[in-house]
Design a protein around this motif. Sequence first.
Motif, PDB file in Angstrom:
ATOM      1  N   ASP A   8       0.824  -1.215   0.000  1.00 34.50           N
ATOM      2  CA  ASP A   8       0.000   0.000   0.000  1.00 34.50           C
ATOM      3  C   ASP A   8       0.859   1.265   0.000  1.00 34.50           C
ATOM      4  O   ASP A   8       0.423   2.307  -0.476  1.00 34.50           O
ATOM      5  CB  ASP A   8      -0.937   0.015   1.206  1.00 34.50           C
ATOM      6  N   LYS A   9       2.068   1.174   0.529  1.00 33.95           N
ATOM      7  CA  LYS A   9       2.982   2.330   0.567  1.00 33.95           C
ATOM      8  C   LYS A   9       3.801   2.456  -0.717  1.00 33.95           C
ATOM      9  O   LYS A   9       4.257   3.541  -1.055  1.00 33.95           O
ATOM     10  CB  LYS A   9       3.972   2.193   1.726  1.00 33.95           C
ATOM     11  N   CYS A  10       4.020   1.362  -1.412  1.00 32.94           N
ATOM     12  CA  CYS A  10       4.923   1.325  -2.564  1.00 32.94           C
ATOM     13  C   CYS A  10       4.425   2.238  -3.684  1.00 32.94           C
ATOM     14  O   CYS A  10       3.248   2.236  -4.038  1.00 32.94           O
ATOM     15  CB  CYS A  10       5.046  -0.111  -3.081  1.00 32.94           C
ATOM     16  N   CYS A  11       5.371   3.017  -4.258  1.00 34.52           N
ATOM     17  CA  CYS A  11       5.035   3.891  -5.386  1.00 34.52           C
ATOM     18  C   CYS A  11       5.542   3.341  -6.715  1.00 34.52           C
ATOM     19  O   CYS A  11       5.372   3.970  -7.757  1.00 34.52           O
ATOM     20  CB  CYS A  11       5.569   5.298  -5.147  1.00 34.52           C
ATOM     21  N   GLY A  12       6.209   2.173  -6.668  1.00 34.57           N
ATOM     22  CA  GLY A  12       6.674   1.531  -7.895  1.00 34.57           C
ATOM     23  C   GLY A  12       7.947   2.122  -8.477  1.00 34.57           C
ATOM     24  O   GLY A  12       8.206   1.961  -9.663  1.00 34.57           O
ATOM     25  N   ALA A  13       8.767   2.780  -7.660  1.00 36.37           N
ATOM     26  CA  ALA A  13      10.005   3.393  -8.153  1.00 36.37           C
ATOM     27  C   ALA A  13      10.982   2.346  -8.687  1.00 36.37           C
ATOM     28  O   ALA A  13      11.745   2.616  -9.607  1.00 36.37           O
ATOM     29  CB  ALA A  13      10.668   4.214  -7.053  1.00 36.37           C
ATOM     30  N   GLY A  14      10.994   1.154  -8.104  1.00 40.99           N
ATOM     31  CA  GLY A  14      11.804   0.054  -8.618  1.00 40.99           C
ATOM     32  C   GLY A  14      13.253   0.038  -8.177  1.00 40.99           C
ATOM     33  O   GLY A  14      14.031  -0.786  -8.662  1.00 40.99           O
ATOM     34  N   GLN A  15      13.658   0.924  -7.282  1.00 42.10           N
ATOM     35  CA  GLN A  15      15.046   0.943  -6.823  1.00 42.10           C
ATOM     36  C   GLN A  15      15.422  -0.369  -6.142  1.00 42.10           C
ATOM     37  O   GLN A  15      16.545  -0.844  -6.281  1.00 42.10           O
ATOM     38  CB  GLN A  15      15.281   2.120  -5.872  1.00 42.10           C
ATOM     39  N   CYS A  16      14.482  -0.965  -5.424  1.00 40.75           N
ATOM     40  CA  CYS A  16      14.746  -2.230  -4.735  1.00 40.75           C
ATOM     41  C   CYS A  16      15.082  -3.333  -5.729  1.00 40.75           C
ATOM     42  O   CYS A  16      16.005  -4.119  -5.509  1.00 40.75           O
ATOM     43  CB  CYS A  16      13.553  -2.625  -3.862  1.00 40.75           C
ATOM     44  N   VAL A  17      14.371  -3.378  -6.830  1.00 41.43           N
ATOM     45  CA  VAL A  17      14.591  -4.406  -7.847  1.00 41.43           C
ATOM     46  C   VAL A  17      15.939  -4.205  -8.528  1.00 41.43           C
ATOM     47  O   VAL A  17      16.655  -5.173  -8.795  1.00 41.43           O
ATOM     48  CB  VAL A  17      13.452  -4.411  -8.891  1.00 41.43           C
ATOM     49  N   LEU A  18      16.300  -2.960  -8.759  1.00 44.88           N
ATOM     50  CA  LEU A  18      17.597  -2.675  -9.377  1.00 44.88           C
ATOM     51  C   LEU A  18      18.749  -3.094  -8.465  1.00 44.88           C
ATOM     52  O   LEU A  18      19.754  -3.614  -8.929  1.00 44.88           O
ATOM     53  CB  LEU A  18      17.715  -1.185  -9.704  1.00 44.88           C
ATOM     54  N   LEU A  19      18.587  -2.871  -7.167  1.00 41.12           N
ATOM     55  CA  LEU A  19      19.642  -3.210  -6.207  1.00 41.12           C
ATOM     56  C   LEU A  19      19.682  -4.692  -5.863  1.00 41.12           C
ATOM     57  O   LEU A  19      20.757  -5.269  -5.720  1.00 41.12           O
ATOM     58  CB  LEU A  19      19.453  -2.406  -4.918  1.00 41.12           C
ATOM     59  N   ALA A  20      18.517  -5.296  -5.695  1.00 42.29           N
ATOM     60  CA  ALA A  20      18.462  -6.682  -5.213  1.00 42.29           C
ATOM     61  C   ALA A  20      17.407  -7.487  -5.972  1.00 42.29           C
ATOM     62  O   ALA A  20      16.370  -7.855  -5.419  1.00 42.29           O
ATOM     63  CB  ALA A  20      18.177  -6.696  -3.718  1.00 42.29           C
ATOM     64  N   GLN A  43      24.636 -13.440   2.016  1.00 39.41           N
ATOM     65  CA  GLN A  43      25.324 -12.618   1.032  1.00 39.41           C
ATOM     66  C   GLN A  43      24.424 -11.546   0.418  1.00 39.41           C
ATOM     67  O   GLN A  43      24.914 -10.629  -0.239  1.00 39.41           O
ATOM     68  CB  GLN A  43      25.980 -13.473  -0.069  1.00 39.41           C
ATOM     69  N   LEU A  44      23.108 -11.634   0.644  1.00 42.07           N
ATOM     70  CA  LEU A  44      22.179 -10.628   0.116  1.00 42.07           C
ATOM     71  C   LEU A  44      21.700  -9.645   1.185  1.00 42.07           C
ATOM     72  O   LEU A  44      20.946  -8.718   0.884  1.00 42.07           O
ATOM     73  CB  LEU A  44      20.974 -11.318  -0.524  1.00 42.07           C
ATOM     74  N   HIS A  45      22.132  -9.812   2.414  1.00 38.77           N
ATOM     75  CA  HIS A  45      21.658  -8.947   3.495  1.00 38.77           C
ATOM     76  C   HIS A  45      22.005  -7.479   3.264  1.00 38.77           C
ATOM     77  O   HIS A  45      21.157  -6.606   3.458  1.00 38.77           O
ATOM     78  CB  HIS A  45      22.206  -9.417   4.843  1.00 38.77           C
ATOM     79  N   ASP A  46      23.231  -7.196   2.850  1.00 41.29           N
ATOM     80  CA  ASP A  46      23.630  -5.799   2.654  1.00 41.29           C
ATOM     81  C   ASP A  46      22.818  -5.114   1.557  1.00 41.29           C
ATOM     82  O   ASP A  46      22.377  -3.979   1.735  1.00 41.29           O
ATOM     83  CB  ASP A  46      25.124  -5.697   2.334  1.00 41.29           C
ATOM     84  N   VAL A  47      22.591  -5.796   0.438  1.00 40.77           N
ATOM     85  CA  VAL A  47      21.817  -5.163  -0.637  1.00 40.77           C
ATOM     86  C   VAL A  47      20.342  -5.045  -0.261  1.00 40.77           C
ATOM     87  O   VAL A  47      19.684  -4.085  -0.658  1.00 40.77           O
ATOM     88  CB  VAL A  47      21.991  -5.867  -2.003  1.00 40.77           C
ATOM     89  N   ALA A  48      19.818  -5.970   0.524  1.00 41.17           N
ATOM     90  CA  ALA A  48      18.437  -5.856   0.995  1.00 41.17           C
ATOM     91  C   ALA A  48      18.296  -4.645   1.918  1.00 41.17           C
ATOM     92  O   ALA A  48      17.330  -3.885   1.822  1.00 41.17           O
ATOM     93  CB  ALA A  48      17.999  -7.124   1.717  1.00 41.17           C
ATOM     94  N   ARG A  49      19.287  -4.450   2.800  1.00 45.54           N
ATOM     95  CA  ARG A  49      19.269  -3.269   3.674  1.00 45.54           C
ATOM     96  C   ARG A  49      19.363  -1.978   2.861  1.00 45.54           C
ATOM     97  O   ARG A  49      18.678  -0.997   3.147  1.00 45.54           O
ATOM     98  CB  ARG A  49      20.426  -3.332   4.671  1.00 45.54           C
ATOM     99  N   GLU A  50      20.222  -1.993   1.860  1.00 48.84           N
ATOM    100  CA  GLU A  50      20.370  -0.807   1.013  1.00 48.84           C
ATOM    101  C   GLU A  50      19.071  -0.504   0.262  1.00 48.84           C
ATOM    102  O   GLU A  50      18.663   0.655   0.150  1.00 48.84           O
ATOM    103  CB  GLU A  50      21.519  -1.001   0.028  1.00 48.84           C
ATOM    104  N   ALA A  51      18.424  -1.544  -0.227  1.00 45.13           N
ATOM    105  CA  ALA A  51      17.140  -1.355  -0.917  1.00 45.13           C
ATOM    106  C   ALA A  51      16.107  -0.733   0.011  1.00 45.13           C
ATOM    107  O   ALA A  51      15.369   0.170  -0.391  1.00 45.13           O
ATOM    108  CB  ALA A  51      16.638  -2.694  -1.458  1.00 45.13           C
ATOM    109  N   ALA A  52      16.067  -1.185   1.250  1.00 46.62           N
ATOM    110  CA  ALA A  52      15.136  -0.605   2.227  1.00 46.62           C
ATOM    111  C   ALA A  52      15.483   0.855   2.482  1.00 46.62           C
ATOM    112  O   ALA A  52      14.589   1.710   2.599  1.00 46.62           O
ATOM    113  CB  ALA A  52      15.162  -1.401   3.523  1.00 46.62           C
ATOM    114  N   ALA A  53      16.772   1.162   2.556  1.00 47.80           N
ATOM    115  CA  ALA A  53      17.210   2.528   2.851  1.00 47.80           C
ATOM    116  C   ALA A  53      16.881   3.507   1.724  1.00 47.80           C
ATOM    117  O   ALA A  53      16.567   4.665   1.993  1.00 47.80           O
ATOM    118  CB  ALA A  53      18.713   2.540   3.132  1.00 47.80           C
ATOM    119  N   VAL A  54      16.945   3.050   0.466  1.00 44.08           N
ATOM    120  CA  VAL A  54      16.695   3.967  -0.650  1.00 44.08           C
ATOM    121  C   VAL A  54      15.231   4.013  -1.094  1.00 44.08           C
ATOM    122  O   VAL A  54      14.878   4.840  -1.932  1.00 44.08           O
ATOM    123  CB  VAL A  54      17.593   3.650  -1.871  1.00 44.08           C
TER     124      VAL A  54
END
Length: 64
Positions: A8-20, A43-54
């Motif tokens: 419901d919050k997602c705006c579809g920017a897609g940064q998460c998909v690009l990162l992870a 091995q995917l924890h750091d990129v998952a955290r980065e996706a959440a941050a951006v």
Amino acid sequence: MHVSADQDKCCGAGQCVLLAPEVFDQREEDGIVTVLDPEPPGQLHDVAREAAAVCPTSAISIRE
């Protein structure tokens, strides 16, 4: 780590998909986030955290 997304919050920017792309995808019809792997391997924890941050709407949550 547990990854979840508030569609419901997602705006579809897609940064998460690009990162992870192993963890996130977007729905075909509207671009809203889906979580492919809610408990990704270490091995995917750091990129998952980065996706959440951006995420512009803070739709992604990480529970350690």
